[in-house]
Design an enzyme around this catalytic site. Structure first.
Site, short mmCIF file in Angstrom:
data_model
loop_
_atom_site.label_atom_id
_atom_site.label_comp_id
_atom_site.label_asym_id
_atom_site.label_seq_id
_atom_site.Cartn_x
_atom_site.Cartn_y
_atom_site.Cartn_z
N SER A 64 -53.06 -48.21 9.09
CA SER A 64 -54.44 -48.70 8.91
C SER A 64 -55.01 -48.36 7.54
O SER A 64 -55.72 -49.16 6.93
CB SER A 64 -55.33 -48.13 10.01
OG SER A 64 -54.88 -48.56 11.27
N ARG A 155 -43.89 -36.06 16.07
CA ARG A 155 -45.03 -36.94 16.36
C ARG A 155 -44.84 -38.30 15.68
O ARG A 155 -45.02 -39.33 16.30
CB ARG A 155 -46.31 -36.26 15.87
CG ARG A 155 -47.58 -36.91 16.35
CD ARG A 155 -48.78 -36.03 15.97
NE ARG A 155 -49.98 -36.82 15.90
CZ ARG A 155 -51.03 -36.65 16.69
NH1 ARG A 155 -51.01 -35.73 17.63
NH2 ARG A 155 -52.11 -37.40 16.55
#
Length: 510
Positions: A64, A155
């Site tokens: 993003s 992650r």
């Protein structure tokens, strides 16, 4: 300047990529009558939002921050990941004046070089190849004592994948004939960004004083012991490797993360004399280097200075007397403001901002519509009253619900988006306005991992849609990228693009 319909709305559907595959594709599984109609009746095509097309390494999925930076800049913005990788390939990295000065100072005083950072190939906050290069630089500059403080990922990489990265560093130090892994700890502790100082203090005390709950002979042995305790990479507890390698006055400390947000807190503990968020047992006086500028307020040099972007879309609109609205819910507000404006916090003249709070739920699959209805209410009102020349909106649903990995919720999320797009396009038709619909990167079009059959929660490298909504007879050219969106908007507004914008309009006259 020609009169232009008012307003022009840029609709950014976050995480809304395009894939022909039906497997795990929430968009194809959803009922989206509005988008289906627009695809049939309006000029549309696909544009790229990943890899070199947005200034990332080839094949790297978009995100993003990068997406909005490119959308707003009207040019390909080379990301820090790419800048550092390129400098290593070109050899410039090994002559970097900031890093070399810190290392040389330590070497001339017979002191150690401490390298710390996220050790993984995730490419989101760091890359292990950069840590390898830093070890090589230290050896080339004559360092004898080189210690790696490895933060483990799990992650941006699979939950238990650190072994190969630790082995890579062991092989690197063996090849160089100097250096070793000194500590390992999960990123949960070392890379907090929410002022959880109990976690950060655990990492700091491990690095500075070798203060650890566990110790092991090698990094891999320490990792295997953590797995036996049922700790995944992200949550590996503080583990000292081999003999203590404390940080002393005069040592060099180089933090090799290129992304700022999760590197700031630990950096502040090292370098701020008046740090008060927890009691430091010791604050060694070190030659500290940040790989990139983590914050202008942090009193430490960075190896790669922040570049500034001139004449981004928001600035150029303001300079030409145009008004603009930026609107999003909390999760994506920074993207549609700070990142879209090229890293600028303050609004431009004539720019208004509306922040709609994101719902207070544990995970967004529990409320897949998020705050999209409230965002849409504000936009429809702004269109009907023709308050702004340009409206830039981000809808977070595709990305945030996509990250949950839950297909049913993702389908609901994109069905809500379809309703919102319909409300905006209906309002625009009444006032003679226009819209461009696109995305910053993919996500929700791939909810299952083909290789493992598990939920797919990450972004994708798929192209994203680009749709023109309006009355003009136009067609979409092939080969467009996110950096072409701002020049396209200026074309629709009847404005010449500034020379800094190297993108080209995606729309051509029929």
């Amino acid at each position: 300047m020609t009169a232009t319909p008012k307003p022009l709305v840029l609709i950014i559907l976050d995480g809304f990529g395009h894939s022909e595959s039906h497997e795990g594709n929430a968009i194809l599984a959803a009922k989206m009558p509005v988008m289906d109609r627009l695809y049939k009746t309006m000029p549309n095509g696909l544009i790229s939002g990943s890899g070199m097309d947005v200034g990332l390494p080839d094949g790297q999925m978009g995100n993003s921050e990068v997406g909005h930076m490119n959308l707003g800049a009207g040019r390909v913005v080379y990301q820090d990941f790419t800048r550092v990788t390129k400098a290593i390939r070109d050899g410039e990295f090994f002559e970097n004046p900031t890093i070399c000065a810190a290392v040389d100072k330590a070497v001339s005083a017979g002191k150690a070089v401490h390298i710390m950072g996220l050790l993984s190939d995730g490419g989101v906050h760091s890359h292990q190849d950069h840590l390898v290069a830093m070890a090589e630089l230290a050896v080339r500059r004559g360092a004898d004592k080189i210690y790696l403080h490895a933060f483990l990922d799990g992650r941006d990489t699979p939950p238990r994948s650190a072994k190969k990265s630790l082995e890579l560093m062991d092989e690197t130090f063996a090849r160089l004939g100097k250096g070793r892994i000194a500590t390992i700890i999960g990123r949960y502790f070392a890379m907090d960004r929410d002022n959880r100082w109990d976690r950060v203090s655990t990492a700091y005390n491990l690095i500075v004083d070798s203060s650890a709950e566990f110790h092991a002979a090698t990094g891999v042995a320490g990792l295997e012991a953590a797995y036996a305790r049922d700790e995944n990479d992200e949550f590996v507890k503080a583990t000292r490797i081999g003999e203590p390698a404390n940080v002393e006055d005069g040592d060099a400390v180089v933090f090799m993360n290129f992304r700022a947000d999760r590197a700031r807190e630990l950096t502040r503990v090292f370098v701020e004399d008046d740090f008060k968020d927890f009691e430091r047992a010791r604050q060694p006086k070190v030659n500290y280097v940040m790989l990139t500028q983590y914050a202008a307020s942090i009193p430490a040099p960075s190896a790669f200075a922040a570049g500034s972007l001139k004449n981004v879309l928001g600035e150029y609109l303001a300079d030409n007397g145009k008004t603009q609205l930026r609107i999003a819910e909390t999760e994506k507000y920074a993207h549609v403001t700070f990142f879209f404006s090229g890293g600028r916090e303050e609004p431009f003249p004539g720019e208004e901002r509306i922040l709609i709070p994101s719902p207070k739920v544990a995970t967004y699959d529990l409320q897949p519509e998020m705050s999209a209805p409230e965002v849409t209410d504000k936009i429809v009102d702004a269109i009907e009253h023709q308050r702004y020349d340009v409206i830039i909106v981000n809808y977070a649903n595709g990305d945030m619900v996509g990250h949950s990995g839950i297909m049913e919720a993702a389908i609901k999320a994109v069905e809500y988006l379809d309703v919102c797009v319909g409300r905006i396009t209906d309002a625009l038709e009444k006032v003679g306005g226009e819209a461009l619909i696109t995305a910053d990167h993919g996500n929700v079009e791939q909810m299952t991992d083909d290789a493992t059959g598990q939920a797919h929660t990450a972004h994708t490298s798929e192209p994203v849609p680009f749709v023109y909504v309006g009355k003009r007879q136009l067609k979409v050219r092939e080969g467009g990228v996110l950096a072409d969106v701002a020049p396209t908007m200026l074309q629709l507004l009847g404005m010449e693009k500034p020379q800094e914008m190297t993108g080209h309009s995606i729309l051509v006259e029929e």
